[in-house]
Design a protein around this motif. Structure first.
Motif, PDB file in Angstrom:
ATOM      1  N   GLN A  23      -1.910   5.577   8.481  1.00  0.00           N
ATOM      2  CA  GLN A  23      -2.268   5.419   9.770  1.00  0.00           C
ATOM      3  C   GLN A  23      -3.384   4.579   9.948  1.00  0.00           C
ATOM      4  O   GLN A  23      -3.290   3.671  10.579  1.00  0.00           O
ATOM      5  CB  GLN A  23      -0.911   5.982  11.005  1.00  0.00           C
ATOM      6  N   GLU A  24      -4.035   5.470  10.079  1.00  0.00           N
ATOM      7  CA  GLU A  24      -5.413   4.782   9.672  1.00  0.00           C
ATOM      8  C   GLU A  24      -6.037   3.714   9.164  1.00  0.00           C
ATOM      9  O   GLU A  24      -6.436   3.202   9.941  1.00  0.00           O
ATOM     10  CB  GLU A  24      -6.839   5.749   9.741  1.00  0.00           C
ATOM     11  N   LEU A  25      -5.360   3.399   8.034  1.00  0.00           N
ATOM     12  CA  LEU A  25      -5.722   2.736   7.477  1.00  0.00           C
ATOM     13  C   LEU A  25      -4.940   1.258   7.720  1.00  0.00           C
ATOM     14  O   LEU A  25      -5.247   0.028   7.746  1.00  0.00           O
ATOM     15  CB  LEU A  25      -5.601   2.636   5.429  1.00  0.00           C
ATOM     16  N   GLN A  83     -12.587  -2.209  -1.041  1.00  0.00           N
ATOM     17  CA  GLN A  83     -13.302  -1.781  -0.054  1.00  0.00           C
ATOM     18  C   GLN A  83     -13.000  -0.050   0.195  1.00  0.00           C
ATOM     19  O   GLN A  83     -13.907   0.328   0.805  1.00  0.00           O
ATOM     20  CB  GLN A  83     -14.128  -2.812   0.343  1.00  0.00           C
ATOM     21  N   ILE A  84     -12.128  -0.358   0.451  1.00  0.00           N
ATOM     22  CA  ILE A  84     -11.349   0.775   2.079  1.00  0.00           C
ATOM     23  C   ILE A  84     -10.468   1.652   1.554  1.00  0.00           C
ATOM     24  O   ILE A  84      -8.846   2.008   2.329  1.00  0.00           O
ATOM     25  CB  ILE A  84     -11.020   0.110   3.681  1.00  0.00           C
ATOM     26  N   PHE A  85      -9.488   1.127   0.589  1.00  0.00           N
ATOM     27  CA  PHE A  85      -7.847   1.796   0.190  1.00  0.00           C
ATOM     28  C   PHE A  85      -7.913   3.332  -0.198  1.00  0.00           C
ATOM     29  O   PHE A  85      -6.618   3.534   0.197  1.00  0.00           O
ATOM     30  CB  PHE A  85      -7.923   0.835  -1.512  1.00  0.00           C
ATOM     31  N   HIS A  86      -9.395   3.633  -0.070  1.00  0.00           N
ATOM     32  CA  HIS A  86      -9.330   5.133  -0.114  1.00  0.00           C
ATOM     33  C   HIS A  86      -8.380   6.054  -1.369  1.00  0.00           C
ATOM     34  O   HIS A  86      -7.393   6.848  -0.760  1.00  0.00           O
ATOM     35  CB  HIS A  86      -8.153   5.759   1.285  1.00  0.00           C
ATOM     36  N   ILE A 101      -4.841  -2.445  -7.541  1.00  0.00           N
ATOM     37  CA  ILE A 101      -6.036  -1.165  -6.952  1.00  0.00           C
ATOM     38  C   ILE A 101      -5.551  -0.211  -6.753  1.00  0.00           C
ATOM     39  O   ILE A 101      -4.826   0.417  -6.266  1.00  0.00           O
ATOM     40  CB  ILE A 101      -6.400  -2.287  -5.973  1.00  0.00           C
ATOM     41  N   GLY A 102      -6.171   0.422  -7.818  1.00  0.00           N
ATOM     42  CA  GLY A 102      -6.012   2.285  -7.960  1.00  0.00           C
ATOM     43  C   GLY A 102      -4.937   2.517  -9.032  1.00  0.00           C
ATOM     44  O   GLY A 102      -4.999   1.250  -9.531  1.00  0.00           O
ATOM     45  N   THR A 103      -4.317   3.207  -8.910  1.00  0.00           N
ATOM     46  CA  THR A 103      -3.540   3.631  -9.626  1.00  0.00           C
ATOM     47  C   THR A 103      -2.487   3.180  -9.990  1.00  0.00           C
ATOM     48  O   THR A 103      -2.098   3.658  -8.743  1.00  0.00           O
ATOM     49  CB  THR A 103      -2.901   5.571 -10.184  1.00  0.00           C
ATOM     50  N   PRO A 104      -2.193   2.526 -10.682  1.00  0.00           N
ATOM     51  CA  PRO A 104      -0.731   1.849 -10.846  1.00  0.00           C
ATOM     52  C   PRO A 104       0.086   2.514 -10.769  1.00  0.00           C
ATOM     53  O   PRO A 104       0.083   3.833 -11.414  1.00  0.00           O
ATOM     54  CB  PRO A 104      -0.656   0.972 -12.456  1.00  0.00           C
ATOM     55  N   VAL A 162       0.523  -1.395  -0.024  1.00  0.00           N
ATOM     56  CA  VAL A 162      -0.014  -0.064   0.264  1.00  0.00           C
ATOM     57  C   VAL A 162       1.011   0.584  -0.299  1.00  0.00           C
ATOM     58  O   VAL A 162       1.949   1.729   0.847  1.00  0.00           O
ATOM     59  CB  VAL A 162      -0.588   0.094   1.450  1.00  0.00           C
ATOM     60  N   PHE A 163       0.806   1.658  -0.882  1.00  0.00           N
ATOM     61  CA  PHE A 163       1.347   3.228  -1.613  1.00  0.00           C
ATOM     62  C   PHE A 163       1.374   4.529  -0.870  1.00  0.00           C
ATOM     63  O   PHE A 163      -0.219   4.466  -1.171  1.00  0.00           O
ATOM     64  CB  PHE A 163       1.938   2.831  -2.459  1.00  0.00           C
ATOM     65  N   PHE A 164       2.217   5.029  -0.502  1.00  0.00           N
ATOM     66  CA  PHE A 164       1.743   6.703   0.186  1.00  0.00           C
ATOM     67  C   PHE A 164       2.711   7.961  -0.022  1.00  0.00           C
ATOM     68  O   PHE A 164       3.495   7.678  -0.350  1.00  0.00           O
ATOM     69  CB  PHE A 164       1.100   6.735   1.766  1.00  0.00           C
ATOM     70  N   GLU A 165       1.740   8.954  -0.190  1.00  0.00           N
ATOM     71  CA  GLU A 165       2.911  10.245   0.004  1.00  0.00           C
ATOM     72  C   GLU A 165       3.013  10.833   1.398  1.00  0.00           C
ATOM     73  O   GLU A 165       1.860  10.368   2.289  1.00  0.00           O
ATOM     74  CB  GLU A 165       2.674  11.751  -1.081  1.00  0.00           C
TER      75      GLU A 165
END
Length: 106
Positions: free
Chosen positions: A18-20, A68-71, A95-98, A7-10
């Protein structure tokens, strides 16, 4: 067969990720391992992320929960194979943008 989900993030999404991260630990208890948050790119993975490890038996449940919860996060799911290049390309699911992976690391 084992799988990883990344799960990648900025860095400006730290509160949301952190919530996810906590929610996934609650929802996917059992033999799904949710690793710690990594606040930098590692190997072929181009952004900060956290990893989950799970078996083929849990694949459908993990994919469903993440969908369902990837935000809006980009999520890479791939099998653990000897050939990491194929695992991260041909056999990968997004899931989401590659994202563009740093495949030269493989």
């Amino acid at each position: 067969m084992k799988y990883h989900a990344h799960v990648f993030f900025e860095l400006d999404q730290t509160a949301q990720v952190q919530e996810l991260h906590l929610r996934l630990q609650e929802v996917l208890s059992g033999s799904v391992t949710v690793s710690r948050l990594l606040y930098k790119a590692v190997g072929p993975l181009p952004k900060p992320m956290f990893q989950m490890e799970f078996s083929q038996d849990e694949f459908a449940q993990v994919k469903y929960v993440l969908t369902q919860i990837f935000h809006g996060f980009s999520i890479l799911i791939h099998p653990l194979l000897e050939n990491e290049y194929l695992a991260h390309t041909q056999y990968a699911t997004w899931i989401g943008t590659p994202l563009n992976l740093n495949l030269e690391c493989l």
